[in-house]
Design a protein around this motif. Structure first.
Motif, PDB file in Angstrom:
ATOM      1  N   UNK A 187       3.470   7.758  -8.998  1.00  0.00           N
ATOM      2  CA  UNK A 187       3.794   7.473  -7.586  1.00  0.00           C
ATOM      3  C   UNK A 187       4.843   8.633  -6.232  1.00  0.00           C
ATOM      4  N   UNK A 188       5.502   9.129  -7.644  1.00  0.00           N
ATOM      5  CA  UNK A 188       6.201  10.273  -7.276  1.00  0.00           C
ATOM      6  C   UNK A 188       6.024  11.091  -6.506  1.00  0.00           C
ATOM      7  N   UNK A 189       4.414  11.806  -7.996  1.00  0.00           N
ATOM      8  CA  UNK A 189       3.864  12.754  -7.809  1.00  0.00           C
ATOM      9  C   UNK A 189       3.006  12.612  -6.561  1.00  0.00           C
ATOM     10  N   UNK A 190       1.976  11.746  -6.159  1.00  0.00           N
ATOM     11  CA  UNK A 190       1.160  11.299  -5.662  1.00  0.00           C
ATOM     12  C   UNK A 190       2.703  11.439  -3.553  1.00  0.00           C
ATOM     13  N   UNK A 191       3.325  10.567  -3.460  1.00  0.00           N
ATOM     14  CA  UNK A 191       4.143  10.945  -2.353  1.00  0.00           C
ATOM     15  C   UNK A 191       4.426  12.816  -2.172  1.00  0.00           C
ATOM     16  N   UNK A 192       4.903  13.349  -3.051  1.00  0.00           N
ATOM     17  CA  UNK A 192       5.512  14.954  -2.805  1.00  0.00           C
ATOM     18  C   UNK A 192       4.176  15.846  -2.237  1.00  0.00           C
ATOM     19  N   UNK A 193       2.583  14.816  -2.560  1.00  0.00           N
ATOM     20  CA  UNK A 193       1.270  15.766  -2.950  1.00  0.00           C
ATOM     21  C   UNK A 193       1.135  16.552  -3.520  1.00  0.00           C
ATOM     22  N   UNK A 204      -4.083  13.471   1.420  1.00  0.00           N
ATOM     23  CA  UNK A 204      -2.577  14.000   1.736  1.00  0.00           C
ATOM     24  C   UNK A 204      -2.487  12.440   1.837  1.00  0.00           C
ATOM     25  N   UNK A 205      -0.647  11.669   1.268  1.00  0.00           N
ATOM     26  CA  UNK A 205       0.298  11.134   0.867  1.00  0.00           C
ATOM     27  C   UNK A 205       0.864  10.734   1.624  1.00  0.00           C
ATOM     28  N   UNK A 206       0.825  10.295   2.658  1.00  0.00           N
ATOM     29  CA  UNK A 206       2.468  10.229   3.585  1.00  0.00           C
ATOM     30  C   UNK A 206       3.375   9.326   2.733  1.00  0.00           C
ATOM     31  N   UNK A 207       4.624  10.098   3.014  1.00  0.00           N
ATOM     32  CA  UNK A 207       5.501   9.261   2.883  1.00  0.00           C
ATOM     33  C   UNK A 207       6.777   9.435   3.885  1.00  0.00           C
ATOM     34  N   UNK A 208       7.668   8.071   3.699  1.00  0.00           N
ATOM     35  CA  UNK A 208       8.954   8.466   3.956  1.00  0.00           C
ATOM     36  C   UNK A 208      10.212   8.772   2.742  1.00  0.00           C
ATOM     37  N   UNK A 209       9.434   7.718   2.000  1.00  0.00           N
ATOM     38  CA  UNK A 209      10.297   8.310   0.798  1.00  0.00           C
ATOM     39  C   UNK A 209      10.236   9.319   0.390  1.00  0.00           C
ATOM     40  N   UNK A 210      10.935  10.207   0.286  1.00  0.00           N
ATOM     41  CA  UNK A 210      11.064  11.500  -0.554  1.00  0.00           C
ATOM     42  C   UNK A 210      10.708  12.127  -2.289  1.00  0.00           C
ATOM     43  N   UNK A 211      11.835  10.333  -3.095  1.00  0.00           N
ATOM     44  CA  UNK A 211      11.532  10.743  -4.353  1.00  0.00           C
ATOM     45  C   UNK A 211      11.479   9.840  -5.292  1.00  0.00           C
ATOM     46  N   UNK A 212      10.940   9.456  -6.820  1.00  0.00           N
ATOM     47  CA  UNK A 212      11.449   8.222  -6.668  1.00  0.00           C
ATOM     48  C   UNK A 212      11.542   8.370  -8.399  1.00  0.00           C
TER      49      UNK A 212
END
Length: 407
Positions: free
Chosen positions: A118-124, A138-146
């Motif tokens: 999930x962390x890799x996904x949100x950071x594209x 690409x996946x848009x995310x308001x969370x920057x890191x997991x």
């Protein structure tokens, strides 16, 4: 993977929040952050002022804010809620630059894989299709890191120290690392989780805790308390006012409540290929190795005078290599563990070597580390695993040894 009831899940969630709060309080103690607010709420003007939430919001000394969420499982419904809150909080407060979802270090591999994916996904950093088997978008995310607890601590530290020089950063991070390891080892939740296999307890950097205690070989059935300190007032300084090799002193108290066993650890936290590990006069070298060896005496004092291999000359280099050979193990035990140095207490000599590398730790007994350094591929100057030189302004006064840190 263990199955948890709703009550267990709630308890684990509360414990995860508590463990993150422990880390944040350590960061506050080290002046990495300026302020912590727990259970942060906000809302849009003329709407519910508590509509949006984060477990914590931290403020750095430059005014930058991070919002933080804790989790023990990678549940998509829960993360969607964190995404919604993060998106709106960032709009309401422009000083919020990061939203971070933090999970415990000690999670089952199946859960860890989900978090990392999930962390890799949100950071594209990987195509979304590789994870979800949908179109490559690409996946848009308001969370920057997991990230894990240990990764989060490193992130806080790196941001707080960004304006320090390399030397200042190295010194501060080294001292903080020792204090942080002592805090982890003194954590009562870590102790109860380790001793009683309490699944609902999260602990603080429990992966580090378990790895260290497994190496120490403490019997969990007989020990009733474990404490640790990095305080030099407790460990003591050397007669020369220098620091001892022990950075962290652990005390394990046995079932009789009168039985106390000490464990001493030398901590190494560095990204450098080679670090200074020793600085003493030729006279001190002789006192430890063999003060009656006249050839060794002459050569050590001559090297101290010139301070480098080129000026020392090939013939003398070969002679010193020959003279040092019988004392290699004794030399390493003194350099790494402090053994043989004059007027040292037993708690000032290190029996274990702890190395931090990125987001993990490695621990060896002193004997194991001596054997590692004695391997032929680790030879540097004069048949030793050390580079021999002198510190700035100390030429002719003492000898400095540098060493490659081995994991």
């Amino acid at each position: 993977m263990p199955q948890f009831s709703n009550k267990d899940k709630a308890e684990r969630g509360a414990n995860a929040k508590k463990s993150l709060e422990n880390i944040l309080n350590e960061c506050l103690k080290y002046s990495y952050i300026k302020e912590i607010v727990s259970d942060f709420h906000c809302g849009y003007e003329n709407f519910d002022s508590k509509q949006f939430y984060s477990n914590f919001i931290v403020t750095f000394h430059d005014g930058t804010k991070w919002i933080l969420y804790t989790t023990t499982s990678c549940r998509s419904d829960r993360i969607k809620g964190n995404q919604w809150d993060s998106y709106n909080i960032k709009i309401i407060d422009k000083s919020v630059k990061n939203s971070i979802l933090i999970y415990p270090d000690f999670v089952p591999k199946s859960e860890l894989d989900l978090f990392q994916a999930y962390n890799l996904k949100i950071q594209n950093k990987v195509p979304y299709s590789e994870i979800s088997n949908t179109n490559n978008k690409l996946y848009y995310s308001a969370i920057d890191h997991v990230i894990s607890q240990s990764e989060f601590f490193e992130m806080i530290q790196n941001y707080a120290n960004i304006n320090l020089s390399n030397g200042q950063k190295k010194d501060k991070e080294g001292n903080v690392f020792e204090s942080f390891i002592a805090a982890i080892l003194s954590d009562k939740d870590n102790f109860y989780k380790w001793k009683n296999d309490k699944q609902n307890l999260i602990g603080t950097n429990f992966k580090f805790y378990k790895k260290i205690l497994d190496k120490l070989g403490i019997d969990r059935n007989s020990v009733w308390s474990i404490t640790a300190t990095s305080d030099k007032k407790v460990i003591g300084v050397l007669e020369s006012n220098g620091n001892p090799k022990t950075d962290v002193l652990i005390r394990a108290f046995g079932s009789g409540k009168n039985e106390e066993v000490n464990y001493t650890i030398s901590c190494k936290k560095t990204n450098a290929k080679s670090v200074s590990v020793h600085q003493y006069s030729a006279k001190d070298f002789l006192e430890v190795l063999d003060k009656n060896n006249s050839n060794l005496r002459k050569l050590l004092f001559e090297f101290q005078e010139v301070g480098n291999l080129r000026d020392f000359g090939e013939e003398k280099c070969n002679s010193l290599t020959y003279e040092l050979k019988p004392y290699l193990e004794k030399l390493i035990r003194w350099v790494i563990g402090g053994y043989g140095g004059k007027n040292r207490t037993t708690i000032q000599c290190a029996d274990y070597i702890l190395i931090h590398d990125e987001n993990d730790i490695y621990i060896h007994t002193l004997d194991e580390y001596v054997k590692l350094l004695l391997q032929p591929n680790n030879q540097k100057h004069f048949g030793t695993p050390f580079q021999w030189t002198y510190a700035s302004g100390r030429k002719g006064k003492d000898i400095q040894l540098k060493c490659t840190i081995i994991k």
